[in-house]
Design a protein around this motif. Sequence first.
Motif, mmCIF file in Angstrom:
data_model
loop_
_atom_site.group_PDB
_atom_site.id
_atom_site.type_symbol
_atom_site.label_atom_id
_atom_site.label_comp_id
_atom_site.label_asym_id
_atom_site.label_seq_id
_atom_site.Cartn_x
_atom_site.Cartn_y
_atom_site.Cartn_z
ATOM 1 N N TYR A 1 0.830 -1.200 0.000
ATOM 2 C CA TYR A 1 0.000 0.000 0.000
ATOM 3 C C TYR A 1 0.865 1.251 0.000
ATOM 4 N N GLU A 2 1.912 1.249 0.817
ATOM 5 C CA GLU A 2 2.809 2.408 0.872
ATOM 6 C C GLU A 2 3.472 2.646 -0.479
ATOM 7 N N THR A 3 3.821 1.542 -1.157
ATOM 8 C CA THR A 3 4.445 1.677 -2.473
ATOM 9 C C THR A 3 3.484 2.332 -3.462
ATOM 10 N N LEU A 4 2.247 1.890 -3.470
ATOM 11 C CA LEU A 4 1.244 2.458 -4.361
ATOM 12 C C LEU A 4 0.967 3.915 -4.031
ATOM 13 N N LYS A 5 0.884 4.214 -2.736
ATOM 14 C CA LYS A 5 0.554 5.567 -2.297
ATOM 15 C C LYS A 5 1.623 6.570 -2.711
ATOM 16 N N GLY A 6 2.859 6.140 -2.648
ATOM 17 C CA GLY A 6 3.947 7.071 -2.928
ATOM 18 C C GLY A 6 4.446 7.071 -4.356
ATOM 19 N N ASN A 7 3.830 6.272 -5.225
ATOM 20 C CA ASN A 7 4.329 6.154 -6.596
ATOM 21 C C ASN A 7 3.158 6.129 -7.589
ATOM 22 N N PRO A 8 2.676 7.313 -8.002
ATOM 23 C CA PRO A 8 1.514 7.370 -8.900
ATOM 24 C C PRO A 8 1.729 6.645 -10.226
ATOM 25 N N CYS A 11 1.246 3.050 -9.759
ATOM 26 C CA CYS A 11 -0.181 2.767 -9.622
ATOM 27 C C CYS A 11 -0.856 2.732 -10.993
#
Length: 408
Positions: A1-8, A11
């Motif tokens: 989730y953190e990876t997705l949140k910080g990397n548009p 995503c």
Amino acid sequence: YETLKGNPSFCRYLVTLVSNSEYLSEILIRDPGLFDVFGSGDALDTEPTREELDSELAILSRAVDAEAAPYRLRDSETLRIGMRELFREISVIEVGRELTLVAEVCLDYALERARRDVEQKCGPTQGAFAILGLGKFGGREMGYGSDLDLVYVYEAEAVIESGMAASEYFAAVAAKVIQRLKEFTRYGSLYDIDARLRPDGKKGTLAVSDRRLFEYYEQEAQVWELLALIKARAVSGDLSFREMIERRVREMAFSADLNAEHLAQIEDIQQRIAQGVPPSHLKKATGGLVELEFAVRLLQLQHAASCPDLRRSDVMGALDILADMGGLSSWDFSVLRDAYLLYRRVENRIRMMQGRSESHIPEDADARNELAHRLGLERDLADLVQGHQQAVHGVYKSVVRAAKARAM
């Protein structure tokens, strides 16, 4: 989730992948470690070499779970190729070439271990062995979920130190190759295998001697089998032996002298293939891929004597050479080229979604429109395909008529 949140951008990649391919998404779900493919721009910008894939497989084979190596390589490379198609818009020709290279590496891996297993059980041999690839594998035209059309050939003079018959020994090698590639394991299966194109078909032995291979194609093969040989390519095995096999097989394929009876058989085969098949079938329908490839093979046979470069297994390469040498009018070339690229592109996207051999465009209009949208096509896909089918069928009939006239 953190990876997705910080990397548009990551995503966006993931959403595009999931919306376009259930098959590739399942690969990612099975092995979340492959998320690294998303983070490496270089992985999407370059086509790997055979040496790089061999090196990667060797590294994976040294891991704790060494048995997973070919499955991880196949999955990671298939995912990377799919992403290159979706995000770098590489051509269907590049997709086919890259998927084929991955299959060759996995096949070499399976053959090496099959020969080792049989040698441990049945003793060493002084004799060469090779595998011929036909169909899309032979033409370097594989798609997502493509199977491998294989013919196994051993040296007729092979000597088995244990006294075992060479036919039994190398049939065991072939069976082990099939098992390693096709058998479902906890990692899945690598490739489906089709060995029915071997001499004598299902009635024949799984592995044939080079002597029997040449005898069969010179004296007994039907015309469609000789045409299928045009796509034959030696893909694995002992180097000098496989080069000799490929050279002899190619000579036999391109020395085929088609008479009026042969051409009538070709038309009859095509009519039977297309009988009752709806226009939604990209491969078998009238004017589809099968008919298109028949036309290209007939043209290759007609001009190969004067242009040796036509002795090749890929459709687009043959079409380009035919156009350059004047063996095909600019109109006919455009018809066959545009139809081939469209059919393969649509077929590939369907197979990318499902991960299996499928050549039907959707019957449902909404599903068809969604597929067209993903491919950037503005016209109704059914109408577009049928227009190309009509044009291809016209060229096919013209090529057959001209061949009949020469055969009279």
